[in-house]
Scaffold this motif. Structure first.
Motif, PDB file in Angstrom:
ATOM      1  N   GLU A  48      31.060  12.278  37.540  1.00 19.86           N
ATOM      2  CA  GLU A  48      29.735  12.128  36.948  1.00 19.86           C
ATOM      3  C   GLU A  48      29.655  10.943  35.989  1.00 19.86           C
ATOM      4  O   GLU A  48      28.576  10.466  35.666  1.00 19.86           O
ATOM      5  CB  GLU A  48      29.336  13.405  36.207  1.00 19.86           C
ATOM      6  CG  GLU A  48      29.063  14.585  37.121  1.00 19.86           C
ATOM      7  CD  GLU A  48      28.386  15.731  36.380  1.00 19.86           C
ATOM      8  OE1 GLU A  48      27.803  15.496  35.297  1.00 19.86           O
ATOM      9  OE2 GLU A  48      28.433  16.868  36.892  1.00 19.86           O
ATOM     10  N   ARG A  75      18.258   3.324  27.938  1.00 19.12           N
ATOM     11  CA  ARG A  75      18.162   3.358  29.395  1.00 19.12           C
ATOM     12  C   ARG A  75      17.404   2.116  29.864  1.00 19.12           C
ATOM     13  O   ARG A  75      16.244   1.906  29.499  1.00 19.12           O
ATOM     14  CB  ARG A  75      17.461   4.632  29.862  1.00 19.12           C
ATOM     15  CG  ARG A  75      17.417   4.777  31.378  1.00 19.12           C
ATOM     16  CD  ARG A  75      16.900   6.140  31.810  1.00 19.12           C
ATOM     17  NE  ARG A  75      17.838   7.198  31.468  1.00 19.12           N
ATOM     18  CZ  ARG A  75      17.553   8.254  30.723  1.00 19.12           C
ATOM     19  NH1 ARG A  75      16.337   8.397  30.202  1.00 19.12           N
ATOM     20  NH2 ARG A  75      18.468   9.175  30.457  1.00 19.12           N
ATOM     21  N   ASP A 122      23.357   7.117  34.503  1.00 20.27           N
ATOM     22  CA  ASP A 122      21.884   7.108  34.546  1.00 20.27           C
ATOM     23  C   ASP A 122      21.301   5.836  33.963  1.00 20.27           C
ATOM     24  O   ASP A 122      20.292   5.870  33.232  1.00 20.27           O
ATOM     25  CB  ASP A 122      21.314   8.336  33.818  1.00 20.27           C
ATOM     26  CG  ASP A 122      21.800   9.650  34.408  1.00 20.27           C
ATOM     27  OD1 ASP A 122      21.939   9.724  35.642  1.00 20.27           O
ATOM     28  OD2 ASP A 122      22.067  10.582  33.631  1.00 20.27           O
ATOM     29  N   ASP A 123      21.927   4.670  34.254  1.00 17.14           N
ATOM     30  CA  ASP A 123      21.417   3.372  33.799  1.00 17.14           C
ATOM     31  C   ASP A 123      21.254   3.326  32.288  1.00 17.14           C
ATOM     32  O   ASP A 123      20.338   2.675  31.766  1.00 17.14           O
ATOM     33  CB  ASP A 123      20.068   3.058  34.468  1.00 17.14           C
ATOM     34  CG  ASP A 123      20.190   2.905  35.973  1.00 17.14           C
ATOM     35  OD1 ASP A 123      21.185   2.317  36.422  1.00 17.14           O
ATOM     36  OD2 ASP A 123      19.295   3.401  36.687  1.00 17.14           O
ATOM     37  N   THR A 124      22.149   4.010  31.585  1.00 18.25           N
ATOM     38  CA  THR A 124      22.106   4.036  30.122  1.00 18.25           C
ATOM     39  C   THR A 124      23.263   3.200  29.574  1.00 18.25           C
ATOM     40  O   THR A 124      24.356   3.201  30.125  1.00 18.25           O
ATOM     41  CB  THR A 124      22.201   5.480  29.607  1.00 18.25           C
ATOM     42  OG1 THR A 124      21.095   6.226  30.127  1.00 18.25           O
ATOM     43  CG2 THR A 124      22.158   5.532  28.087  1.00 18.25           C
TER      44      THR A 124
END
Length: 538
Positions: free
Chosen positions: A77, A198, A229-231
């Protein structure tokens, strides 16, 4: 061989664990592997999933979590990165990748929020009947006697345990006061602004970036980590009087962010300001009480040595409590929890304090020296070794531990260059590699090492002698022939193992001894040393 230890019934009361953060969760889950029931209590009413907090999980810590069924999920993850880049203003000074001895199961570092890590560990706890997690219990008194520990709760109730592991986190001053331990050290004046943002930065998605004195934070530093998550986690060094609310209200925070990411859409997922500390308790063992994680030590986060170190505290505490409680080792083994993990904490303080002194020089002389090093490092490879943007987390090597049998053929050469690991030898963590189990299945070397003591034998050693010595020692001891479990030689090569050697592995996968042409008495002596039978209780 089972992938889990199979001890007999736990003979005493459950072990108490104070604090349900990741160190407390890991402690309880590892104890459960050894058949030890725990009661884990936290004064919060429930889990508070706020912010990324500790994001950078080191490969060897993922191995520990995989022992309780969580490491692979956390790694999958998370965001994998293998390169660390360091800049001075607009110039890249250097980058480095990480050594991979053997064939590890996990990448060097995975970034994932502490919040998500805790959720995954909670899922494992929910499936583990030996862990009893209780929220909303504030501890107001702690007493112990020769047979156990009693914890008094604010609601008037009490809990009784055979041992107690305190994992109350950085802000557990009241618990430290109840235990009577000091927490000496230093607090740094400069603050650090942390924002989880993000946005779309695909070219930065697999590397950690550290900037000295960029034009968009002049005179100070910025650290950027990719997250799921593009963070992106961005840490700015800011002055001691920095006011986050005022900057956000004025629009200056937006300007600060756009100087890094440019004119693209973004969302602030979380923001906070931290003051960093370098502190350690004077004692990590008080009879039946052990102190672990941030409750025992605080370091600046440059190098990701906080949570990662706490997980190794948890593993060290768990196998030693299990061995003592099951009657496989003397009570004195718990003294080595303090000596080993306090030494690890002190090394982390040394490493991270040196980093902070480079990031925030305490006087003009060191400021000039830093400027000179950074200026020369762009063109002078020799100067790059003096640039300190944080030596990234690594295990502590128990080369000087009283549990380790020294090997004159493999002397420890000291701390290796950043990104490297020392050669395999006594005190060092076992290099990981795929192996073939005795029943023909596929497994991992470290997974087998964590089932108890493991003896790896060379082709010319006497298996009968080794097995007889192993059978004479209490607790689980396994014997595997290297040439049978390692047909392609990956593990043997990573170890540098010779046919006439026996390698003795502790239950935390650290090498306890390397014995050349050993007699049975040599093997027994190494095993009894590694279980603390010669340790004099302090």
């Amino acid at each position: 061989m089972s992938t889990d230890p199979l001890p007999g019934a736990w003979p005493g009361a459950p072990v108490l664990v104070l604090g349900a953060g990741p160190v407390g969760q890991t402690t309880a889950l590892l104890l459960a592997r050894w058949g030890v029931p725990t009661i884990m209590v936290d004064q919060r009413p429930h889990r508070d999933p706020v912010g990324s907090k500790a994001i950078c999980q080191q490969r060897d810590v993922l191995d520990v979590w995989e022992a309780v069924g969580a490491g692979r999920q956390i790694a999958d993850e998370g965001v994998t990165w293998t390169t660390a880049r360091t800049f001075y203003r607009d110039d890249e000074l250097f980058s480095y990748d990480f050594a991979e001895p053997g064939r590890p199961a996990f990448p060097p570092f995975v970034n994932i929020s502490q919040t998500r890590t805790e959720e995954i560990l909670d899922e494992r706890i929910a499936a583990e009947p030996l862990v009893d997690l209780r929220w909303g219990h504030q501890v107001v008194a702690i007493d112990q006697d020769a047979t156990g520990v009693t914890v008094q709760l604010a609601d008037g109730g009490q809990l009784r345990g055979s041992y107690l592991v305190v994992c109350g986190g950085a802000r557990c001053d009241e618990l430290r006061s109840l235990l009577g331990v000091s927490f000496d050290g230093h607090s740094f004046d400069d603050r650090f602004l942390i924002c989880d943002i993000r946005t779309d930065l695909p070219t930065w998605a697999t590397e950690r970036r550290f900037y000295f004195d960029p034009e968009w934070n002049p005179g100070r530093q910025v650290l950027i980590h990719p997250c799921p998550d593009d963070t992106f986690r961005i840490d700015w060094q800011v002055p001691a009087d920095y006011d986050l609310d005022a900057e956000a209200a004025s629009g200056a925070l937006d300007a600060r962010i756009r100087k890094i990411i440019g004119d693209r859409d973004y969302e602030i997922v979380w923001k906070s300001v931290y003051r960093f500390h370098s502190r350690v308790v004077d004692r990590m063992r008080l009879d039946r009480i052990l102190i672990a994680g941030d409750a025992a030590h605080l370091v600046s986060p440059f190098g990701a040595r906080g949570l990662n170190t706490g997980v190794f505290d948890a593993e060290n505490a768990a196998w030693k409590i299990a061995y003592v409680g099951h009657g496989w080792a003397p009570e004195a083994l718990l003294d080595t929890y303090h000596t080993e993990r306090h030494a690890a904490a002190c090394e982390n303080l040394e490493v991270t304090t040196a980093t902070m002194d480079f990031l925030v020089p305490p006087d003009e002389e060191r400021t000039r020296r830093r400027t000179d090093i950074l200026t020369r490092a762009a063109s002078d490879p020799a100067a790059r070794a003096d640039v300190d943007s944080g030596r990234l987390s690594e295990p502590f090597w128990y080369v000087d531990s009283s549990l380790t049998t020294a090997d004159p053929r493999r002397p420890f050469a000291g701390r290796p260059p950043r990104g490297q690991v020392p050669p395999a030898g006594p005190g060092v963590l076992l290099p990981d590699a795929p192996i073939v189990t005795p029943d023909g299945d596929h497994g991992r070397a470290r997974a087998f090492a964590r089932d108890g003591f493991l003896l790896l034998t060379g082709a010319s050693t006497d298996a009968t002698v080794v097995r007889a010595a192993a059978a004479a020692v209490p607790g689980p001891v396994y014997v595997l022939a290297l040439d049978e479990i390692d047909p392609d030689g990956t593990l043997t090569t990573a170890l540098g193992a010779r046919p006439d050697e026996v390698w003795v592995l502790r239950p935390d996968a650290h090498i306890a001894a390397v014995l050349t042409e050993p007699a049975g008495d040599d093997i027994t002596a190494a095993l009894t040393r590694a279980t603390g039978h010669h340790v004099t209780t302090q």
